[in-house]
Design an enzyme around this catalytic site. Structure first.
Site, short mmCIF file in Angstrom:
data_model
loop_
_atom_site.label_atom_id
_atom_site.label_comp_id
_atom_site.label_asym_id
_atom_site.label_seq_id
_atom_site.Cartn_x
_atom_site.Cartn_y
_atom_site.Cartn_z
N ARG A 56 127.07 144.24 37.85
CA ARG A 56 126.34 142.99 37.57
C ARG A 56 127.33 141.84 37.68
O ARG A 56 128.53 142.05 37.83
CB ARG A 56 125.59 143.01 36.24
CG ARG A 56 126.14 143.82 35.12
CD ARG A 56 127.47 143.33 34.59
NE ARG A 56 127.41 141.89 34.28
CZ ARG A 56 128.43 141.10 34.19
NH1 ARG A 56 129.66 141.54 34.42
NH2 ARG A 56 128.30 139.82 33.91
N GLY A 57 126.79 140.60 37.60
CA GLY A 57 127.63 139.43 37.85
C GLY A 57 127.43 139.03 39.31
O GLY A 57 127.48 139.90 40.20
N ALA A 58 127.20 137.72 39.54
CA ALA A 58 126.75 137.27 40.87
C ALA A 58 127.66 137.73 42.03
O ALA A 58 127.19 138.40 42.96
CB ALA A 58 126.55 135.76 40.85
N ARG A 99 117.97 142.25 42.76
CA ARG A 99 118.01 141.26 41.68
C ARG A 99 117.76 139.89 42.32
O ARG A 99 118.47 139.51 43.26
CB ARG A 99 119.35 141.28 40.94
CG ARG A 99 119.48 142.51 40.02
CD ARG A 99 120.56 142.35 39.00
NE ARG A 99 120.15 141.55 37.87
CZ ARG A 99 121.00 141.13 36.92
NH1 ARG A 99 122.28 141.42 37.00
NH2 ARG A 99 120.57 140.41 35.91
N GLN A 203 126.70 141.59 27.51
CA GLN A 203 127.85 141.46 28.40
C GLN A 203 129.02 140.77 27.68
O GLN A 203 130.18 141.05 27.97
CB GLN A 203 127.48 140.67 29.66
CG GLN A 203 126.47 141.36 30.56
CD GLN A 203 125.05 140.92 30.25
OE1 GLN A 203 124.71 140.68 29.10
NE2 GLN A 203 124.21 140.82 31.26
N ASP A 244 124.71 131.79 38.47
CA ASP A 244 124.13 132.74 39.43
C ASP A 244 123.56 132.06 40.66
O ASP A 244 123.44 132.68 41.72
CB ASP A 244 123.04 133.57 38.74
CG ASP A 244 123.70 134.64 37.89
OD1 ASP A 244 124.15 134.30 36.78
OD2 ASP A 244 123.80 135.78 38.35
N ASN A 254 121.92 130.36 35.15
CA ASN A 254 122.89 131.32 34.60
C ASN A 254 122.22 132.13 33.50
O ASN A 254 121.07 131.86 33.14
CB ASN A 254 124.14 130.60 34.08
CG ASN A 254 125.28 131.56 33.79
OD1 ASN A 254 125.57 132.44 34.60
ND2 ASN A 254 125.92 131.45 32.64
N LYS A 255 122.94 133.10 32.99
CA LYS A 255 122.42 134.01 31.96
C LYS A 255 121.65 133.25 30.88
O LYS A 255 122.08 132.19 30.43
CB LYS A 255 123.61 134.75 31.34
CG LYS A 255 123.30 135.70 30.21
CD LYS A 255 122.25 136.73 30.52
CE LYS A 255 122.54 137.52 31.78
NZ LYS A 255 121.38 138.34 32.23
O1 MRU Z 1 122.77 139.60 34.26
P1 MRU Z 1 124.21 139.51 34.68
O2 MRU Z 1 125.15 140.24 33.79
O3 MRU Z 1 124.38 139.88 36.15
O4 MRU Z 1 124.50 137.96 34.55
C1 MRU Z 1 125.77 137.48 34.84
C2 MRU Z 1 125.93 136.05 34.56
O5 MRU Z 1 125.07 135.37 34.09
C3 MRU Z 1 127.21 135.45 35.00
O6 MRU Z 1 127.49 134.32 34.26
C4 MRU Z 1 127.08 135.04 36.46
O7 MRU Z 1 126.61 136.09 37.25
C5 MRU Z 1 128.36 134.56 36.98
S1 MRU Z 1 129.41 135.90 37.34
C6 MRU Z 1 130.90 135.29 37.84
#
Ligand code: MRU
Length: 350
Positions: A56-58, A99, A203, A244, A254-255
């Protein structure tokens, strides 16, 4: 600075061996208690790992998608360029749907697809897909290091810095985005990173704490609702989060919970920065309104993490996983080109 040290070795959350080719993912669902890499054999397994948040993470899901498409190109038995292109186009759609919010997934997979189908022959296309996936990933890793250089001066000795979710080495190819200035500043300054637990995947609690502990960067885990209290007391003096997808006008997805933190930061006059890689900027979204926001399985809210049900079985639940922070609440965007204002983004990323 070692961004991800696992059992004494420098590793990555997404590892690809172009010669085999082979894709390995660090299973982030098992962290912090268990370190285990999963071997991904094909694009379908990669899409499933992205959806289940094994990775996970963009940028990390962007890299996984890019490598998965490269695996599909390598495995393709297509004889003609038309069949090759049709086959990869289907794989691309499946990967991108895994996603919906992170622009990186769409963007990286598109870049590999275009590079592969532009070659003169299928066999050149297969090789090109692998080369392109590796190229984008290495470019992204270098970009993260630059973000650290560009923005570490924002962090002063003794400061409290709030981040959100996990935008570190686990969420990227290497080093992190929001954690990049934090990693870099920690080379010669002491400060404390505040981390909310981050619902419902934790996370912050599971991943960001683990990353910072590896490097002895001082940090405090607080309840998600407590971050506002720590802003009010003055303990938090700076906010840096990842993102994201950022629209052309600067609105940032973002999250979930980022929006509330940005509103509170404005109220308490705390600078609020977003760390923005070039592949997260979406030139097709004019504003936050056109960014798709992922809504995940209600059971992630209904049940405690790996635990019992919290509410009655038939409770109506919504699990919106991302929110949009309007550009007016964002002090600046940390990019590899410098800290930019919303108005500077379209030119910088064109
Ligand atoms: O749902 P996730 O864990 O994929 O969400 C991640 C985030 O919101 C991060 O802040 C975002 O992807 C940036 S990652 C460098």
């Amino acid at each position: 600075v070692i961004s991800l040290q696992i059992q004494g070795e420098e590793r990555r959350a997404v590892e690809f061996d172009p010669d085999k080719p082979e894709l390995l993912l660090l299973n982030q669902l098992l962290l912090p208690d268990k370190i285990s890499f999963i071997r991904i054999r094909d694009y379908a397994e990669a899409a499933d790992a992205i959806t289940r948040m094994v990775v996970r993470g963009a940028p990390a899901i962007g890299a996984t998608g890019a490598y998965a498409l490269a695996l599909a190109a390598h495995d393709s038995s297509a004889q003609t360029k038309e069949d090759f292109s049709r086959e990869l186009s289907k794989v691309k759609d499946l990967l991108v749907a895994a996603r919906p919010t992170a622009n990186d997934l769409r963007h990286w997979v598109d870049l590999v697809f275009l590079a592969a189908i532009q070659e003169a022959t299928v066999s050149e296309g297969r090789a090109k897909a692998i080369q392109e996936a590796v190229r984008i990933a290495e470019e992204s890793a270098a970009e993260c290091r630059l973000m650290g250089e560009v923005a570490h001066h924002l962090i002063e000795e003794g400061m409290g810095v709030l981040t959100h979710c996990n935008a570190g080495a686990l969420a990227t190819v290497d080093y992190g985005t929001a954690l990049a200035p934090i990693r870099r500043a920690a080379e010669d300054r002491s400060f404390t990173v505040y981390i909310g637990r981050t619902g419902p995947y934790f996370q912050g609690a599971r991943l960001t704490t683990w990353e910072l502990a590896q490097e002895n960067i001082s940090h405090i885990l607080v309840d998600d609702n407590a971050v506002f209290h720590h802003m009010a007391t003055g303990e938090i003096a700076l906010v840096i989060t990842g993102c994201d997808r950022v629209a052309v006008n600067g609105d940032a997805a973002n999250k979930i919970g980022t929006l509330g933190r940005a509103i509170a930061a404005k109220y308490y006059d705390i600078p609020f920065y977003i760390a923005l890689p070039r592949t997260t900027f979406d030139e097709n979204s004019p504003s936050g309104e056109s960014i798709p926001l992922e809504e995940r399985d209600p059971n992630e809210i209904l049940y405690a993490w790996n635990g019992p049900r919290l509410a009655p079985e038939d409770t109506p639940v919504r699990n919106v996983s991302f929110d949009i922070t309007p550009k007016e609440l964002i002090t600046g965007y940390i990019t590899h080109q410098g800290i930019l204002s919303a108005g500077e983004l379209p030119t910088a990323f064109s």
